[in-house]
Write a protein that holds these residues in place. Structure first.
Motif, mmCIF file in Angstrom:
data_model
loop_
_atom_site.group_PDB
_atom_site.id
_atom_site.type_symbol
_atom_site.label_atom_id
_atom_site.label_comp_id
_atom_site.label_asym_id
_atom_site.label_seq_id
_atom_site.Cartn_x
_atom_site.Cartn_y
_atom_site.Cartn_z
ATOM 1 N N ILE A 136 0.969 -1.112 -0.062
ATOM 2 C CA ILE A 136 0.092 0.183 0.032
ATOM 3 C C ILE A 136 0.790 1.308 0.025
ATOM 4 N N ASN A 137 1.280 1.598 -1.329
ATOM 5 C CA ASN A 137 2.101 2.849 -1.387
ATOM 6 C C ASN A 137 1.657 4.021 -1.777
ATOM 7 N N TYR A 138 1.435 5.059 -1.114
ATOM 8 C CA TYR A 138 0.593 6.179 -1.487
ATOM 9 C C TYR A 138 1.387 7.023 -2.605
ATOM 10 N N LEU A 139 2.485 6.516 -2.861
ATOM 11 C CA LEU A 139 3.360 7.358 -3.993
ATOM 12 C C LEU A 139 3.330 6.410 -5.285
ATOM 13 N N ASP A 140 2.657 5.217 -5.296
ATOM 14 C CA ASP A 140 2.677 4.525 -6.520
ATOM 15 C C ASP A 140 1.847 4.923 -7.506
ATOM 16 N N GLU A 141 2.064 5.509 -8.568
ATOM 17 C CA GLU A 141 1.465 6.182 -9.565
ATOM 18 C C GLU A 141 0.852 5.188 -10.649
ATOM 19 N N VAL A 196 -7.620 10.503 -12.179
ATOM 20 C CA VAL A 196 -6.451 10.746 -13.078
ATOM 21 C C VAL A 196 -7.197 11.519 -14.089
ATOM 22 N N LYS A 197 -8.259 11.438 -14.461
ATOM 23 C CA LYS A 197 -8.815 12.202 -15.129
ATOM 24 C C LYS A 197 -8.783 13.797 -14.723
ATOM 25 N N LYS A 198 -9.072 13.866 -13.412
ATOM 26 C CA LYS A 198 -8.969 15.256 -12.732
ATOM 27 C C LYS A 198 -7.624 15.702 -12.718
ATOM 28 N N GLY A 199 -6.565 14.918 -12.970
ATOM 29 C CA GLY A 199 -5.303 15.435 -12.996
ATOM 30 C C GLY A 199 -4.387 15.185 -11.843
ATOM 31 N N PHE A 200 -4.784 13.935 -11.083
ATOM 32 C CA PHE A 200 -4.103 13.529 -9.968
ATOM 33 C C PHE A 200 -3.424 12.227 -10.217
ATOM 34 N N THR A 201 -2.136 11.995 -9.858
ATOM 35 C CA THR A 201 -1.241 10.722 -10.204
ATOM 36 C C THR A 201 -1.074 9.992 -9.162
#
Length: 281
Positions: free
Chosen positions: A34-39, A50-55
């Motif tokens: 569970i990695n909160y930085l895993d794009e 993702v469609k809203k611009g978050f990665t």
């Protein structure tokens, strides 16, 4: 000293220990998957965002610029993945196997419940940052918390799974007592209900007093500097003050100690999953 020799030394200390204190930070959950930085994983689980611009999930921690419909749409997806979608975890189960026959205690800044989902006794856990399985009033109008599952289920008729937002305010959780807004029982501001964890804290203090002069192995797994006063610094302070304590810190980036306790600390700059595997080999 070679890594192999260091691992042998820790295995011996674990075998000889009267008690084990686990201090767990976000690095342990990341090692467990569970990695909160895993794009890449974010793109798979949160396509609407993702469609809203978050990665990455990390970008939405404490994010202030959304409506309640957006916030709860995201958190419905987030909790279904991070909390309800994560049950038996091999890393946590191996960690439990390491300590289950010891007098152990756990203090963790993680709110994903993976300790109690993988065999750890709830009466031996201190979780001062909260629990994703609970929800509370944001006022708060009382010291009461509720199981979050029914609130998430009530959102389902108003949840757009493509956009991952709620479509109607009837899906927004409201406090059963006063009708105010609610939020996950996780520490984000002064509204957090600390009293929910007072018994856990008393249990920890009782455990520490009982083991004050015993051989205690402190396993610091993945605690960093986002909230160092919760796990990282207390683990160092306990190592310094307990006469027969030894600290084992495992961290991919920050394996150093800030106090002058080098003779009472073993530091491993490596992946926690690999460390536990080597220790249980």
């Amino acid at each position: 000293m070679s890594t192999v020799d260091k691992m042998k030394r820790i295995a011996e200390k674990l075998a000889q220990a009267d008690a084990v204190l686990i201090g767990a930070g976000a690095g342990l959950s990341a090692a467990a998957g569970i990695n909160y930085l895993d794009e890449q994983r974010f793109a798979e689980v949160f396509p609407g965002w993702v469609k809203k611009g978050f990665t990455a999930q990390y970008q939405l921690m404490g994010y202030p610029y959304w409506t309640q419909l957006e916030q709860w749409g995201y958190y419905k997806a987030h909790l279904e993945y991070v909390y309800f979608g994560q049950q038996h975890n091999p890393l946590y189960q191996r960690l439990f196997d390491l300590v289950k026959d010891k007098d152990y205690f756990v203090m963790t800044s993680n709110v994903d419940g993976l300790f109690y989902k993988n065999g750890f006794d709830k009466s031996r856990l201190y979780t001062p940052q909260g629990d994703y399985g609970k929800i509370q009033c944001t006022v708060p109008c009382s010291q009461q918390v509720w199981d979050i599952a029914p609130f998430l289920q009530a959102m389902t008729p108003f949840y757009d799974r493509h956009e991952q937002v709620l479509t109607d305010e009837r899906g927004i959780p409201k406090c059963p007592n006063c009708g105010s807004h609610m939020f996950i029982h996780a520490r984000i501001d002064g509204s957090f209900i600390d009293s929910e964890h007072e018994r856990e804290y008393r249990n920890l203090m009782t455990w520490l007093n009982k083991n004050a002069n015993n051989q205690v192995l402190l396993l610091d797994l993945g605690s960093g500097f986002n909230t160092p006063t919760v796990i990282r610094l207390p683990m160092e302070n306990l190592t310094q003050t307990m006469p027969n304590a030894h600290l084992v810190r495992v961290n991919l980036e920050h394996d150093e100690v800030s106090l002058d306790i080098p003779h009472k600390a073993s530091l491993f700059k490596q992946d926690i999953k690999g460390f536990i595997s080597e220790l249980t080999a």
